[in-house]
Design a protein around this motif. Structure first.
Motif, short mmCIF file in Angstrom:
data_model
loop_
_atom_site.label_atom_id
_atom_site.label_comp_id
_atom_site.label_asym_id
_atom_site.label_seq_id
_atom_site.Cartn_x
_atom_site.Cartn_y
_atom_site.Cartn_z
N UNK A 64 35.31 43.14 49.36
CA UNK A 64 35.37 41.72 48.99
C UNK A 64 35.96 40.86 50.09
N UNK A 90 36.42 36.65 47.15
CA UNK A 90 37.17 36.36 45.93
C UNK A 90 36.38 35.47 44.97
N UNK A 91 37.11 34.76 44.10
CA UNK A 91 36.49 33.77 43.22
C UNK A 91 35.50 34.36 42.23
N UNK A 148 33.78 37.85 42.89
CA UNK A 148 34.62 39.02 42.54
C UNK A 148 34.53 39.31 41.04
N UNK A 164 39.73 39.89 51.91
CA UNK A 164 40.01 38.47 52.03
C UNK A 164 39.48 37.74 50.81
N UNK A 165 39.62 36.42 50.83
CA UNK A 165 39.18 35.61 49.69
C UNK A 165 38.86 34.22 50.19
N UNK A 185 41.09 37.10 39.23
CA UNK A 185 39.89 37.71 38.65
C UNK A 185 40.04 37.95 37.15
#
Lengths: 344, 344
Positions: free
Chosen positions: B228, B231-232, B235, B252-253, B266
């Motif tokens: 990943x 993110x967000x 995910x 990371x995100x 999440x």
């Protein structure tokens, strides 16, 4: 004995609850107890285990176990006495643990795969202990902490729901393995019990103070292992205090089970990245072939008097709908057990 | 050569950005390039690596690396040429990779611990590759996937940001290790590149369709490893499609770095429990003593023609504020590199 003279009161799921389960989500039925056929037994239910996981079983949708069907007798683990037997596997008068369901009598094949009955010995430990540290909560605590959490001596282990069935066992195992054990529980009475009776190093009272401040005070070098039974804000608070290479055991999320809004995801999850930490889920059934190892080790500690667990026993099948809610309101103090009948 | 005749243009952090960094969050300064002292070198910066992680370095607060201070030259990895040397470690004309910062010239001790320069050879690979698959993004992909993700042959590996610096490498390593590789990227052009040029099995275009539907179609037996970068919501979509015992690598995100609201946790994290899965963070610096292993293996694949990576090179130090934003708008196509000067 003839069992057809007996009446079996049962609690069935009437509707899928929205939010907290209401009394109207349940249906009470009764039926005669049929005679056992060849290879079958009749079990009189004495104690039922009430668990947060039950809330999940009431929902539709894929999970680790199929949902309870509408009109089906509610699933529950229980302890009972064999009152009739046409099976060589269990004799009348023996005590068994297994999936009895929320009812007064269970009738079926002695080797039923779903019920999965096994004998328990009331001379070794009081029967309710077989629903607590010697049952699913104890097994969950043991394998969740040791296999997934992998604590090392000197580690700081934090557990939420510390006065609950799983939490009280997690902390005591951590102590036996040379760790510092910090509990999180609601109210002074529970926190005092966790520290003074169970021997945790400290307990943070989330109802009367800031969990963040408590973690700062009691985990100055960070949290090495977090055993999470609650999810929600407390999970986020712990994520903010992780030590490097920390392990979070996701056992449950009682704060989220009755949500009518989406589950609150852990906003601080990027702390996993910063701290090279991991968060991992566990389901106790995966460890079935090693339950005896856990029971032997915890039984040894119990006999040595260095390990104790507490039950909160409520009487009466008819109280089931309200008694179950105690779990979600933090009202139970120790493992929540419903006593269905008196031991004779 | 005399270096004092040279002018060093520099980009310094002027303010901590709120949301996306604006041009006014930067300050351009220039100063003469001082003569190197004993043991010192002067490096002329040719290429700079622009990375999502830079956004994190601009914030205050504890992270895996200290924040860039206000008025400090912005931190960046780069490739440069040694143009003056009073050190036996590097000779004039040699090329080095290290923490040059966002500026035209770096001056200091050849063995500076923060810059951590090492020689690179333009005859082995074009210089920008040393900021891509042979640099931090490649190392991140290699150790994140193999050490944390632990893919097994036949596994389905999903990676977000699949056309980006890390993603393109993750997918190709997965293929070399006998896995199925499914990318997630924004736009048809990127997805076509990921499948047709890089050899992924499929790529889901998050800008023109549902990621959930794409996962359903391309991961019928679930996701074994998810790498990943974003993110967000993505995910969460992947969490809903995990296979049993899945591993999520949190690298990371990027979707969350410019938030002015709290990070979106999440919501589907309890899928970790249901699937006995784990989510684990990684930071590439932990693997520094094994970078050579990764470079050797990927270099072998590159020489065999079975491994390629793409750079998106933008020219001019003065474009730095806007070029950096390409990362957060999904505008870069391949590893984003800022070319500061021409190779001679």
């Amino acid at each position: 004995m003839t069992t057809t003279a007996l009446t079996n009161q049962q609690v069935r799921l009437a509707a899928r609850p929205v939010g907290l389960p209401k009394r109207s989500d349940w249906k009470f039925t009764s039926e005669p107890v049929r005679e056992p056929g060849d290879g079958e037994i009749v079990v009189k239910v004495l104690y039922l285990s009430l668990d947060p996981a039950m809330r999940g079983w009431m929902n539709e949708g894929k999970s680790y176990i199929r949902p309870v069907a509408i009109d089906e007798v509610m699933r529950a683990g229980g302890i009972g006495k064999v009152v009739a037997s046409k099976s060589p596997k269990f004799a009348v008068g023996e005590y068994v643990s297994g999936g009895t369901g929320v009812q007064e009598y269970w009738v079926g094949p002695a080797d039923d795969k779903t019920a999965a009955f096994y004998k328990v010995d009331p001379r070794m430990a009081p029967l309710p202990k077989y629903l607590n540290s010697l049952g699913m909560p104890g097994m969950t605590a043991y394998f969740g902490l040791l296999d997934v959490g992998q604590p090392k001596p000197g580690d700081t282990v934090v557990v939420s729901g510390a006065a609950g069935a799983v939490g009280q066992t997690v902390g005591q195992i951590a102590k036996h393995k040379g760790c510092r054990a910090i509990g999180i529980a609601g109210g002074k009475e529970k926190c005092d019990f966790v520290v003074n009776e169970l021997g945790f190093d400290a307990c943070i009272d989330y109802k009367n103070g800031s969990v963040r401040e408590g973690l700062k005070q009691h985990c100055p070098t960070g949290v090495n292992v977090y055993f999470d039974n609650v999810g929600g804000d407390i999970l986020d608070d712990v994520l903010a205090k992780l030590a490097m290479k920390a392990r979070i055991v996701i056992c449950g999320a009682i704060s989220q089970y009755n949500n009518t809004t989406p589950v609150k995801g852990p906003a601080n999850y990027l702390s996993l990245l910063v701290n090279r930490a991991r968060m991992e889920g566990m389901v106790v059934f995966d460890y079935a072939d090693r339950y005896h190892v856990a029971a032997a080790e915890m039984g040894k500690w119990m006999q040595a008097g260095t390990f104790q667990t507490r039950e909160d026993i409520v009487k009466g099948l008819d109280t089931f709908p309200e008694t179950l809610l105690m779990l979600f309101e933090g009202k139970n103090f120790g493992k929540l057990v419903l006593q269905v009948a008196d031991e004779e």
